[in-house]
Design a protein around this motif. Structure first.
Motif, PDB file in Angstrom:
ATOM      1  N   CYS A 187       4.453  -3.758  -6.907  1.00  0.00           N
ATOM      2  CA  CYS A 187       3.079  -3.402  -7.271  1.00  0.00           C
ATOM      3  C   CYS A 187       2.476  -2.512  -6.188  1.00  0.00           C
ATOM      4  CB  CYS A 187       2.216  -4.657  -7.387  1.00  0.00           C
ATOM      5  SG  CYS A 187       2.897  -5.902  -8.473  1.00  0.00           S
ATOM      6  N   TYR A 188       1.668  -1.559  -6.641  1.00  0.00           N
ATOM      7  CA  TYR A 188       0.915  -0.719  -5.705  1.00  0.00           C
ATOM      8  C   TYR A 188      -0.412  -1.436  -5.452  1.00  0.00           C
ATOM      9  CZ  TYR A 188      -1.433   3.409  -3.825  1.00  0.00           C
ATOM     10  OH  TYR A 188      -2.125   4.285  -3.022  1.00  0.00           O
ATOM     11  N   LYS A 189      -0.564  -1.944  -4.240  1.00  0.00           N
ATOM     12  CA  LYS A 189      -1.663  -2.858  -3.924  1.00  0.00           C
ATOM     13  C   LYS A 189      -3.060  -2.345  -4.308  1.00  0.00           C
ATOM     14  CE  LYS A 189      -1.189  -5.276  -0.021  1.00  0.00           C
ATOM     15  NZ  LYS A 189      -1.225  -5.396   1.458  1.00  0.00           N
TER      16      LYS A 189
ATOM     17  N   THR B  16       0.825  -1.217   0.000  1.00  0.00           N
ATOM     18  CA  THR B  16       0.000   0.000   0.000  1.00  0.00           C
ATOM     19  C   THR B  16       0.860   1.268   0.000  1.00  0.00           C
ATOM     20  OG1 THR B  16      -0.141  -0.129   2.399  1.00  0.00           O
ATOM     21  CG2 THR B  16      -2.010  -1.006   1.173  1.00  0.00           C
TER      22      THR B  16
ATOM     23  N   PRO C  32       2.708   4.124  -1.540  1.00  0.00           N
ATOM     24  CA  PRO C  32       2.573   4.677  -2.894  1.00  0.00           C
ATOM     25  C   PRO C  32       3.895   4.644  -3.671  1.00  0.00           C
ATOM     26  CG  PRO C  32       1.668   6.175  -1.248  1.00  0.00           C
ATOM     27  CD  PRO C  32       2.399   5.118  -0.500  1.00  0.00           C
ATOM     28  N   PRO C  33       3.805   4.481  -5.005  1.00  0.00           N
ATOM     29  CA  PRO C  33       5.017   4.392  -5.831  1.00  0.00           C
ATOM     30  C   PRO C  33       5.972   5.573  -5.657  1.00  0.00           C
ATOM     31  CG  PRO C  33       3.059   3.856  -7.112  1.00  0.00           C
ATOM     32  CD  PRO C  33       2.576   4.306  -5.780  1.00  0.00           C
TER      33      PRO C  33
END
Lengths: 127, 241
Positions: free
Chosen positions: A106-108, A83, A85-86
């Motif tokens: 990956c951004y959940k 969770t 953020p990128p």
């Protein structure tokens, strides 16, 4: 069929992922934290690790350093699904990829089950 | 209005950031659950109950925050009235029980005696306890391999007043760590690892509501368990009746 070690603190979300992966034929072992992940990997070597970076009592990056320190687990592909953020992860992304062998971040909230299923298939296609 | 030193202010960017982070978890769970039925081609795979509990947790956090904001900005009048905490706790336990059940957490209601009413704001007190409760149940569920998972909703008397809060096996939770967590709200991704993962927004919202009612969340112990609780003053009104 791959053995997935899922490290996910939220049990409801973990159950959702587990059902999705089981549906496409994977075997999933779910643990909530870093120490349990080490124990689980010791019992059964995973083909791939899918993990959140925010873990209870254990920083995910610290956990990965420990995990990679075991030679037998050094080449297991790791997918981070978090969770965080990128934009914030950008600071440590090179460490995750270059030093810790993370194959994908990956951004959940934006990563669908289908995305994860495809990603795991790609990462384990040679197994 | 508020008491104490530098609380996590309702309306502050820090608290909003913390809430936004917290809301990602239930909303992501709802989104993935909705997708599960489509992915598998079997809509029965979607756990409607899980979606409902996650939506309830998210809505409680938002509602509690809004009430805190309204109390703080005086859009809602802070009417302090005699409130029966024992019966209010039964309501809170009822609302939390389904959520706790889904997470596999035992919820115990423990009231340490027969006490009269306290002076409080009924809606505010309920919102604060619900916010605290949702937060601690979720945190308890994320603690690795802990069995049984258990939290206590407790109410008891101390020399300082009547204390209502939630408790569990949080040996690492100490007053200094709670103070640090309040400082880190919205700034750190995991400000209170002694309790669990995540932004702990529900705890900060509960504290903010208690502060608007001239109390605050503090670390406390109750029957060998450690937790977060607020001291409430007994209503003098009914003592002379």
């Amino acid at each position: 069929m791959s053995n997935i070690l899922l490290i996910e603190p939220n049990t409801l979300l973990a159950a959702t992922y587990t059902r999705a992966f089981a549906h496409v034929g994977h075997h999933v072992v779910h643990v909530a934290g870093g120490q349990a992940a080490v124990d689980a990997a010791d019992r059964r070597m995973p083909d791939i690790l899918l993990m959140e970076l925010q873990l209870p009592a254990h920083n995910g990056v610290e956990f990965l350093h420990e995990f990679r320190s075991y030679p037998e687990w050094a080449s297991i592909p790791v997918v981070v699904n978090t969770t965080i953020p990128p934009l914030i992860l950008a600071d440590i992304e090179s460490i995750l990829h270059a030093d810790l062998g993370v194959v994908a971040v990956c951004y959940k909230p934006r990563t669908t089950l289908l995305d994860l299923v495809r990603l795991i298939r790609e990462c384990t296609s040679g197994i | 209005m508020a008491i104490g030193d530098d609380p996590v202010r309702v309306g502050s960017d820090d608290l909003l950031l913390s809430i936004a982070e917290q809301l990602k978890v239930p909303l992501t769970t709802i989104a993935r659950q909705a997708e599960l039925g489509q992915l598998t081609g079997d809509l029965r795979m979607t756990d409607v109950g899980a979606i409902g509990t996650q939506a309830a947790a998210a809505l409680t956090l938002v509602d509690s925050y809004l009430l805190g904001l309204q109390l703080w900005s005086e859009q809602v009048e802070l009417v302090m009235e005699p409130v029966s905490v024992s019966s209010l706790l039964v309501d809170v336990a009822h609302e939390l029980s389904r959520f706790a059940q889904y997470y596999g957490v035992e919820l115990e209601l423990r009231v340490g005696g027969r006490y009269g009413p306290v002076m409080s704001h009924q809606r505010g007190l309920k919102a604060a306890l619900l916010s605290l409760g949702f937060s601690l149940v979720e945190a308890e569920a994320s603690r690795p391999e802990r069995r049984p998972r258990h939290v206590t909703l407790g109410f008891h008397r101390t020399p300082h007043g009547l204390v209502a809060g939630m408790y569990g096996e949080y040996e690492e939770l100490r007053a200094d760590r709670w103070r640090t967590a309040l400082d880190l709200a919205g700034k750190a991704r995991q400000p209170l690892t002694a309790i669990g993962t995540g932004s702990a927004a529900g705890l900060f919202v509960a504290d903010a509501i208690f502060r608007s009612m001239n109390s605050r969340l503090r670390v406390g112990r109750y029957q060998h368990e450690q937790g977060l609780a607020a001291t409430l003053q007994p209503s003098r009104q009914l003592q002379f009746v």
